[in-house]
Write a protein that holds these residues in place. Sequence first.
Motif, PDB file in Angstrom:
ATOM      1  N   ALA A  97       5.907 -10.209  -2.139  1.00 15.21           N
ATOM      2  CA  ALA A  97       4.642  -8.945  -1.993  1.00 15.21           C
ATOM      3  C   ALA A  97       4.128  -9.185  -3.319  1.00 15.21           C
ATOM      4  O   ALA A  97       2.716  -8.767  -3.733  1.00 15.21           O
ATOM      5  N   GLN A  98       4.709  -8.923  -4.684  1.00 19.21           N
ATOM      6  CA  GLN A  98       3.880  -8.612  -6.226  1.00 19.21           C
ATOM      7  C   GLN A  98       2.577  -9.653  -6.511  1.00 19.21           C
ATOM      8  O   GLN A  98       2.059  -9.615  -6.459  1.00 19.21           O
ATOM      9  N   HIS A  99       3.424 -10.877  -5.851  1.00 19.66           N
ATOM     10  CA  HIS A  99       1.925 -11.765  -5.972  1.00 19.66           C
ATOM     11  C   HIS A  99       0.678 -11.320  -5.514  1.00 19.66           C
ATOM     12  O   HIS A  99      -0.165 -12.126  -5.660  1.00 19.66           O
ATOM     13  N   PHE A 100       0.862 -11.137  -3.900  1.00 15.02           N
ATOM     14  CA  PHE A 100       0.025 -10.410  -3.479  1.00 15.02           C
ATOM     15  C   PHE A 100      -0.932  -8.787  -4.241  1.00 15.02           C
ATOM     16  O   PHE A 100      -1.701  -8.703  -3.506  1.00 15.02           O
ATOM     17  N   GLY A 101      -0.359  -8.829  -5.157  1.00 14.52           N
ATOM     18  CA  GLY A 101      -0.623  -7.499  -5.953  1.00 14.52           C
ATOM     19  C   GLY A 101      -0.745  -6.315  -5.270  1.00 14.52           C
ATOM     20  O   GLY A 101      -1.444  -5.455  -4.903  1.00 14.52           O
ATOM     21  N   VAL A 102       0.157  -5.932  -4.456  1.00 10.81           N
ATOM     22  CA  VAL A 102       0.787  -4.315  -3.521  1.00 10.81           C
ATOM     23  C   VAL A 102       1.422  -3.437  -4.555  1.00 10.81           C
ATOM     24  O   VAL A 102       1.885  -4.533  -5.012  1.00 10.81           O
ATOM     25  N   SER A 103       1.068  -2.469  -3.828  1.00 12.44           N
ATOM     26  CA  SER A 103       1.580  -1.282  -4.626  1.00 12.44           C
ATOM     27  C   SER A 103       3.063  -1.360  -4.603  1.00 12.44           C
ATOM     28  O   SER A 103       3.323  -1.764  -3.310  1.00 12.44           O
ATOM     29  N   ASP A 104       3.032  -0.779  -5.171  1.00 12.48           N
ATOM     30  CA  ASP A 104       5.206  -0.028  -6.081  1.00 12.48           C
ATOM     31  C   ASP A 104       5.183   0.494  -4.760  1.00 12.48           C
ATOM     32  O   ASP A 104       6.623   0.421  -4.041  1.00 12.48           O
ATOM     33  N   LEU A 105       4.722   1.440  -3.970  1.00  9.93           N
ATOM     34  CA  LEU A 105       5.025   2.177  -3.044  1.00  9.93           C
ATOM     35  C   LEU A 105       4.893   1.776  -1.813  1.00  9.93           C
ATOM     36  O   LEU A 105       5.997   1.956  -0.529  1.00  9.93           O
ATOM     37  N   VAL A 106       3.253   1.266  -1.651  1.00  2.87           N
ATOM     38  CA  VAL A 106       3.553   0.410  -0.163  1.00  2.87           C
ATOM     39  C   VAL A 106       5.264  -0.937  -0.408  1.00  2.87           C
ATOM     40  O   VAL A 106       5.201  -1.583   0.822  1.00  2.87           O
ATOM     41  N   ILE A 107       4.854  -1.258  -1.266  1.00  4.91           N
ATOM     42  CA  ILE A 107       6.087  -2.531  -1.733  1.00  4.91           C
ATOM     43  C   ILE A 107       7.548  -1.960  -1.053  1.00  4.91           C
ATOM     44  O   ILE A 107       8.704  -2.256  -0.075  1.00  4.91           O
ATOM     45  N   THR A 156       9.725  12.332 -12.072  1.00 10.37           N
ATOM     46  CA  THR A 156       8.660  11.661 -10.934  1.00 10.37           C
ATOM     47  C   THR A 156       7.269  12.108 -10.414  1.00 10.37           C
ATOM     48  O   THR A 156       8.052  12.931  -9.653  1.00 10.37           O
ATOM     49  N   ALA A 157       6.170  12.123 -10.668  1.00 11.95           N
ATOM     50  CA  ALA A 157       5.555  12.134  -9.816  1.00 11.95           C
ATOM     51  C   ALA A 157       5.086  11.197  -8.515  1.00 11.95           C
ATOM     52  O   ALA A 157       5.586  10.446  -8.699  1.00 11.95           O
ATOM     53  N   VAL A 158       5.244  12.265  -7.698  1.00 20.19           N
ATOM     54  CA  VAL A 158       4.757  11.435  -5.915  1.00 20.19           C
ATOM     55  C   VAL A 158       3.697  11.536  -6.057  1.00 20.19           C
ATOM     56  O   VAL A 158       2.479  12.262  -6.000  1.00 20.19           O
ATOM     57  N   GLU A 159       3.768  10.179  -5.307  1.00 21.00           N
ATOM     58  CA  GLU A 159       1.817   9.652  -4.757  1.00 21.00           C
ATOM     59  C   GLU A 159       1.069  10.717  -3.971  1.00 21.00           C
ATOM     60  O   GLU A 159       2.304  11.098  -2.692  1.00 21.00           O
ATOM     61  N   GLY A 160       0.195  10.877  -3.644  1.00 26.44           N
ATOM     62  CA  GLY A 160       0.050  12.025  -2.687  1.00 26.44           C
ATOM     63  C   GLY A 160       0.128  11.417  -1.696  1.00 26.44           C
ATOM     64  O   GLY A 160       0.175  12.017   0.154  1.00 26.44           O
ATOM     65  N   GLU A 161      -0.335   9.768  -0.501  1.00 21.56           N
ATOM     66  CA  GLU A 161       0.100   9.687   0.098  1.00 21.56           C
ATOM     67  C   GLU A 161       1.665   9.935   0.969  1.00 21.56           C
ATOM     68  O   GLU A 161       1.948   9.689   2.038  1.00 21.56           O
ATOM     69  N   VAL A 162       2.103  10.167   0.076  1.00 20.55           N
ATOM     70  CA  VAL A 162       3.872   9.986   0.521  1.00 20.55           C
ATOM     71  C   VAL A 162       3.883  11.689   1.596  1.00 20.55           C
ATOM     72  O   VAL A 162       4.399  11.434   2.211  1.00 20.55           O
ATOM     73  N   MET A 163       3.283  12.805   0.859  1.00 23.00           N
ATOM     74  CA  MET A 163       2.994  14.083   1.778  1.00 23.00           C
ATOM     75  C   MET A 163       2.280  14.280   2.781  1.00 23.00           C
ATOM     76  O   MET A 163       2.549  14.708   3.815  1.00 23.00           O
ATOM     77  N   ASP A 190       3.329   9.396   4.737  1.00 21.02           N
ATOM     78  CA  ASP A 190       4.498   8.984   4.701  1.00 21.02           C
ATOM     79  C   ASP A 190       5.765  10.134   5.272  1.00 21.02           C
ATOM     80  O   ASP A 190       6.975   9.470   6.214  1.00 21.02           O
ATOM     81  N   PHE A 191       5.834  10.996   4.784  1.00 22.53           N
ATOM     82  CA  PHE A 191       6.110  11.754   4.776  1.00 22.53           C
ATOM     83  C   PHE A 191       6.625  12.823   6.229  1.00 22.53           C
ATOM     84  O   PHE A 191       7.711  12.602   6.620  1.00 22.53           O
ATOM     85  N   PRO A 192       5.707  12.914   6.989  1.00 25.69           N
ATOM     86  CA  PRO A 192       5.378  13.603   7.850  1.00 25.69           C
ATOM     87  C   PRO A 192       5.822  12.184   9.364  1.00 25.69           C
ATOM     88  O   PRO A 192       6.642  12.484   9.835  1.00 25.69           O
ATOM     89  N   VAL A 193       5.303  10.912   9.072  1.00 27.45           N
ATOM     90  CA  VAL A 193       5.793  10.067   9.934  1.00 27.45           C
ATOM     91  C   VAL A 193       7.168   9.608   9.722  1.00 27.45           C
ATOM     92  O   VAL A 193       7.910  10.046  10.893  1.00 27.45           O
ATOM     93  N   MET A 194       8.052  10.598   8.704  1.00 27.39           N
ATOM     94  CA  MET A 194       9.464  10.082   8.344  1.00 27.39           C
ATOM     95  C   MET A 194       9.667  11.612   9.176  1.00 27.39           C
ATOM     96  O   MET A 194      10.718  11.696   9.739  1.00 27.39           O
ATOM     97  N   ALA A 195       8.976  12.431   9.483  1.00 24.75           N
ATOM     98  CA  ALA A 195      10.164  14.002   9.493  1.00 24.75           C
ATOM     99  C   ALA A 195       9.685  13.497  11.016  1.00 24.75           C
ATOM    100  O   ALA A 195      10.221  14.238  11.803  1.00 24.75           O
ATOM    101  N   VAL A 221      -0.907   0.995   9.908  1.00 29.19           N
ATOM    102  CA  VAL A 221      -1.786   1.846   9.025  1.00 29.19           C
ATOM    103  C   VAL A 221      -1.511   1.478   7.096  1.00 29.19           C
ATOM    104  O   VAL A 221      -2.628   1.911   6.611  1.00 29.19           O
ATOM    105  N   ILE A 222      -0.370   1.485   6.896  1.00 28.34           N
ATOM    106  CA  ILE A 222       0.187   1.165   5.926  1.00 28.34           C
ATOM    107  C   ILE A 222      -0.762  -0.413   5.567  1.00 28.34           C
ATOM    108  O   ILE A 222      -1.450  -0.282   4.257  1.00 28.34           O
ATOM    109  N   TYR A 223      -1.115  -0.675   6.241  1.00 27.97           N
ATOM    110  CA  TYR A 223      -1.728  -2.415   6.671  1.00 27.97           C
ATOM    111  C   TYR A 223      -3.272  -2.061   5.755  1.00 27.97           C
ATOM    112  O   TYR A 223      -3.948  -2.725   5.215  1.00 27.97           O
ATOM    113  N   LEU A 224      -4.063  -1.026   6.691  1.00 28.58           N
ATOM    114  CA  LEU A 224      -5.144  -0.899   6.770  1.00 28.58           C
ATOM    115  C   LEU A 224      -5.869  -0.200   5.146  1.00 28.58           C
ATOM    116  O   LEU A 224      -6.303  -0.439   5.179  1.00 28.58           O
ATOM    117  N   ALA A 225      -4.316   0.681   5.111  1.00 29.27           N
ATOM    118  CA  ALA A 225      -4.767   1.266   3.249  1.00 29.27           C
ATOM    119  C   ALA A 225      -4.603   0.342   2.325  1.00 29.27           C
ATOM    120  O   ALA A 225      -5.139   0.853   1.478  1.00 29.27           O
TER     121      ALA A 225
END
Length: 314
Positions: free
Chosen positions: A192-202, A256-263, A266-271, A308-312
Amino acid sequence: MLYSALALIFGLGLLVWSADRFIDGAAATARNMGMSPLLIGMTIISIGTSAPEILVSAIASMEGNPGLAIGNALGSNIANIGLVLGITALIAPLPINMKLMKKEIPLLLGVTLIAGAVLLDGNLSLMDAFILVTCLVLSLLWMFKGDGEGEFDHPEDIPEMNGKKAWFWLVIGLVLLVASSRILVWGAVNIAQHFGVSDLVIGLTIVAIGTSLPELAASVASALKNHHEIALGNVVGSNIFNLLAVLPVPGFFAATAVEGEVMSRDFPVMAGLTFLLAALIILMRKKGRISRGEGGLLTAIYAGYLYVIYLAAV
């Protein structure tokens, strides 16, 4: 890249094999100790299969990648319900345990709301971490209370092993589950890192799926062996552990700062998946099982989330 790809293949193969050995050892140990399948699923299996998430989150936080750790915790819960429960139900419809509905499911719903409240301010602090760990201790006490009185639904399906052999396969299976998960995740993260994907997405995808594979392997193996309570109890217990033992890990190292996409995503999907699971259990209680139709729905939702993650990311 070659070594990473080989790690993925080897890790997956070892994972499937060790999960089967672990389920046999856990079930036989439970039988020897007079413990219920639900108790085994909520404790030994849940703790063992949550160990990779805790390890990966700790390493990520120490190396300055807290986004991966947070994504790992939330992504694993999403994968556990959408992927693990979905696929398991497709393979073998899961009977609904009324005790699970009345006790552990409400606990999971409450823990989900608490995790959301902790993350709502966009920061995961040391105090937040202590709150979650305190809830973990209280949850363990709640889960243990009265669970030791159950009986095996299918004692004839549990392998006959003496105490030493049962404990041997339980321990060896657990060690290999953790090791194979780590090997698989290492390869996946490098790719994943080889293709430059962000830590959150990984964390949300590659790592979450990789560290959820023990739950998938163990749940499918237990479903095929008709240890249905272990399969469902495993997922519920693992999700509670992920929110209360894995999610707080970054907070113990630094605020730790929580990235905006999380709330916002990602969290709404999990909940949403968590509450959907509770709703399905209530709606299907008369039918008595989570069937292949519900399993297909959960799997489809998870596939849509990955899209959705892929599109983002592109």
